[in-house]
Design a protein around this motif. Structure first.
Motif, PDB file in Angstrom:
ATOM      1  N   ALA A   1       0.830  -1.208   0.000  1.00 40.69           N
ATOM      2  CA  ALA A   1       0.000   0.000   0.000  1.00 40.69           C
ATOM      3  C   ALA A   1       0.865   1.259   0.000  1.00 40.69           C
ATOM      4  O   ALA A   1       0.552   2.239  -0.690  1.00 40.69           O
ATOM      5  CB  ALA A   1      -0.924  -0.014   1.218  1.00 40.69           C
ATOM      6  N   MET A   2       1.957   1.248   0.769  1.00 46.40           N
ATOM      7  CA  MET A   2       2.825   2.424   0.823  1.00 46.40           C
ATOM      8  C   MET A   2       3.504   2.668  -0.519  1.00 46.40           C
ATOM      9  O   MET A   2       3.585   3.810  -0.996  1.00 46.40           O
ATOM     10  CB  MET A   2       3.880   2.257   1.912  1.00 46.40           C
ATOM     11  CG  MET A   2       4.745   3.505   2.082  1.00 46.40           C
ATOM     12  SD  MET A   2       6.109   3.237   3.212  1.00 46.40           S
ATOM     13  CE  MET A   2       7.046   2.022   2.309  1.00 46.40           C
TER      14      MET A   2
ATOM     15  N   HIS B   1       2.377   1.827  -3.407  1.00 47.51           N
ATOM     16  CA  HIS B   1       1.335   2.322  -4.303  1.00 47.51           C
ATOM     17  C   HIS B   1       1.133   3.817  -4.099  1.00 47.51           C
ATOM     18  O   HIS B   1       1.029   4.585  -5.072  1.00 47.51           O
ATOM     19  CB  HIS B   1       0.032   1.563  -4.052  1.00 47.51           C
ATOM     20  CG  HIS B   1      -1.108   2.011  -4.925  1.00 47.51           C
ATOM     21  ND1 HIS B   1      -1.919   3.067  -4.589  1.00 47.51           N
ATOM     22  CD2 HIS B   1      -1.553   1.547  -6.136  1.00 47.51           C
ATOM     23  CE1 HIS B   1      -2.822   3.250  -5.533  1.00 47.51           C
ATOM     24  NE2 HIS B   1      -2.627   2.331  -6.485  1.00 47.51           N
ATOM     25  N   ARG B   2       1.088   4.230  -2.860  1.00 48.33           N
ATOM     26  CA  ARG B   2       0.874   5.647  -2.563  1.00 48.33           C
ATOM     27  C   ARG B   2       2.016   6.511  -3.106  1.00 48.33           C
ATOM     28  O   ARG B   2       1.790   7.582  -3.676  1.00 48.33           O
ATOM     29  CB  ARG B   2       0.737   5.841  -1.047  1.00 48.33           C
ATOM     30  CG  ARG B   2       0.366   7.265  -0.645  1.00 48.33           C
ATOM     31  CD  ARG B   2      -0.111   7.321   0.799  1.00 48.33           C
ATOM     32  NE  ARG B   2       0.892   6.876   1.745  1.00 48.33           N
ATOM     33  CZ  ARG B   2       0.801   5.764   2.458  1.00 48.33           C
ATOM     34  NH1 ARG B   2      -0.255   4.977   2.312  1.00 48.33           N
ATOM     35  NH2 ARG B   2       1.755   5.422   3.316  1.00 48.33           N
TER      36      ARG B   2
ATOM     37  N   GLU C   1       0.512   7.176  -6.813  1.00 51.68           N
ATOM     38  CA  GLU C   1      -0.288   8.361  -6.537  1.00 51.68           C
ATOM     39  C   GLU C   1       0.553   9.639  -6.458  1.00 51.68           C
ATOM     40  O   GLU C   1       0.184  10.666  -7.039  1.00 51.68           O
ATOM     41  CB  GLU C   1      -1.062   8.162  -5.236  1.00 51.68           C
ATOM     42  CG  GLU C   1      -2.058   7.005  -5.289  1.00 51.68           C
ATOM     43  CD  GLU C   1      -2.730   6.782  -3.950  1.00 51.68           C
ATOM     44  OE1 GLU C   1      -2.550   7.616  -3.033  1.00 51.68           O
ATOM     45  OE2 GLU C   1      -3.432   5.766  -3.805  1.00 51.68           O
ATOM     46  N   GLN C   2       1.673   9.583  -5.721  1.00 54.48           N
ATOM     47  CA  GLN C   2       2.455  10.806  -5.519  1.00 54.48           C
ATOM     48  C   GLN C   2       3.399  11.089  -6.690  1.00 54.48           C
ATOM     49  O   GLN C   2       3.351  12.160  -7.296  1.00 54.48           O
ATOM     50  CB  GLN C   2       3.234  10.710  -4.210  1.00 54.48           C
ATOM     51  CG  GLN C   2       2.361  10.648  -2.967  1.00 54.48           C
ATOM     52  CD  GLN C   2       3.179  10.497  -1.694  1.00 54.48           C
ATOM     53  OE1 GLN C   2       4.402  10.437  -1.714  1.00 54.48           O
ATOM     54  NE2 GLN C   2       2.481  10.419  -0.564  1.00 54.48           N
TER      55      GLN C   2
END
Length: 442
Positions: free
Chosen positions: A43-44, A46-47, A51-52
């Protein structure tokens, strides 16, 4: 391959191509903050990456995750390696993978040395009592999370149940369970061959000769140093045994770290006698508190097994054991990723592989349930006895040996995780502090 002409392997250009230095900084940050087990680490990443930074698009990230889940070994570390490969080729993948593992490996090395030297200090024992209770709650949470995601229908539930029964009651080896589940999933999808025939499978992205060359190079990198260790110390030496055992483990660790822990714990505790059950739980607790893959618990095992070789504790041999274990555990991951990365897009048109993966994931749920039960027996009860009625053989707790302190700490950890939604590090810290407080209160 028909009219499709294969092209030379190269990382696919991302939407925004970072410099190698910028990618290094980001992957170093990911490695330092990769707490929370595979789910939290995935999840990290992916973020950060999707996303970032927008270095990898959503569809490619999920496809790469499916690919890494198919591989033996820690999927989060392999996903980081693939992400680095996609951005900057082999050097990017190597850097990303190493940065994902290195911070946690250094911390585990220091903690294992302290544990080997001072593990029997009452304060340390008390702290680890709390950590073990928290680990039990963490494993149960992982079981529930994975079961909800993986057991979509009656067939998946039956696969999980058979998997648990096979390993708990009949002691069927973990690799055999995974192989059987994968073959069943492939067979179950057999009718799909007619529909698949209607859709042409695209050509793979790289010639087979190039793939064979990558496999040969990384297989040599993996095995030759370990062979040198065996020839230097002798094939019966503990370092050689560690090299062989964890190399075999690196080939069969499908389903992530939680899935293989039961199999590894059985061999380490009952087969080789390197660790006691409580020490195995302590090692898992240490791995949970540090960044990096949970499978770093193998480093803890390697350190203690080698440090105790000969009857006296030797930190030098402990360091050698940790190094051998890390090499045997993680170098194969680079082999798998670098050989398979050019084929990731091909997974989109391989329904039988997806069906096999679905069955394997269901079997893993049964194996994790076995792990949860094994942990429960050794954390909550001071004494157990074995029931043996061929072909069944399993452990049963002595009810009168229930440990009230461990039960209290386990309930506290469960409240923190399931009710208050606390993070793993917070849960471990609070449980350790509560264990010290219970000891002070007598």
């Amino acid at each position: 391959m028909g009219d499709h002409e294969p092209v030379r392997a190269r990382p696919i250009e991302p939407a925004a191509n970072p410099s190698f230095g910028e990618a290094l900084r980001v992957f170093a940050q990911i490695g330092l903050l990769s707490f929370g087990g595979p789910a939290g680490q995935i999840a990290m990443m992916h973020r950060v990456l999707v996303e970032q930074k927008k270095w990898i698009d959503e569809a490619t990230y999920l496809l790469a995750l499916n690919f890494c889940t198919l591989l033996p070994g820690p999927e989060a570390m392999q996903l980081a390696t693939y992400s680095g490969w996609r951005l900057h080729g082999t050097r990017g993948g190597l850097a990303a993978g190493l940065l994902f593992v290195a911070p946690g490996a250094l911390v585990i090395l220091a903690l294992a040395a302290l544990y080997a030297s001072f593990g029997n200090v009452p304060v340390v024992v008390t702290v680890f009592t709390g950590i073990k209770a928290a680990v039990l709650a963490i494993v149960v949470e992982a079981l529930i999370r994975i079961a909800r995601r993986s057991l979509a229908g009656r067939v998946e539930w039956l696969i999980a149940a058979f998997s648990f029964a096979a390993i708990f009651f009949f002691h069927v080896p973990f690799p055999m369970i995974i192989l059987a589940a994968g073959l069943f999933g492939y067979w179950r999808n057999a009718p799909a061959r007619d529909s698949a025939a209607a859709s042409p499978v695209p050509a793979v992205a790289v010639p087979l000769a190039s793939t064979a060359r990558v496999i040969g190079i990384w297989f040599a990198i993996w095995t030759l140093p370990l062979l040198a260790v065996a020839m230097t110390f002798g094939f019966d030496h503990v370092l050689s045994q560690l090299a062989l055992f964890f190399s075999k483990l690196a080939v069969v660790t499908f389903g992530g770290a939680y899935a293989v822990l039961a199999y590894m714990a059985q061999q380490v505790v009952e087969g080789y006698g390197w660790l006691k059950p409580d020490e195995m739980l302590d090692g898992l607790g240490l791995a949970e508190t540090t960044p990096g893959p949970l499978i770093l618990v193998t480093e803890f095992v390697g350190f203690l097994a080698a440090a105790r070789h000969g009857g006296e504790t030797s930190l030098l041999f402990g360091v050698l054991g940790a190094a051998v274990t890390l090499w045997a555990t993680f170098v194969p991951c680079f082999l798998y990723v670098f050989a398979g990365a050019p084929y990731v897009e091909w997974l989109k048109s391989a329904p039988k592989l997806k069906s096999s993966l679905s069955a394997i994931t269901a079997a893993v749920v049964g194996v994790i349930f076995n792990l949860s039960l094994w942990f429960s027996l050794h954390v909550l009860f001071r004494a157990r006895f074995e029931v043996a009625a061929w072909p069944l053989r399993f452990e049963v707790p002595e009810i009168t040996s229930l440990d009230p302190a461990a039960l209290t700490l386990g309930i506290l950890a469960a409240l923190l995780l399931f009710v208050l939604r606390a993070g793993i590090v917070t849960t471990l810290g609070v449980s350790a502090a509560a264990s010290l407080l219970l000891a002070l209160l007598g």
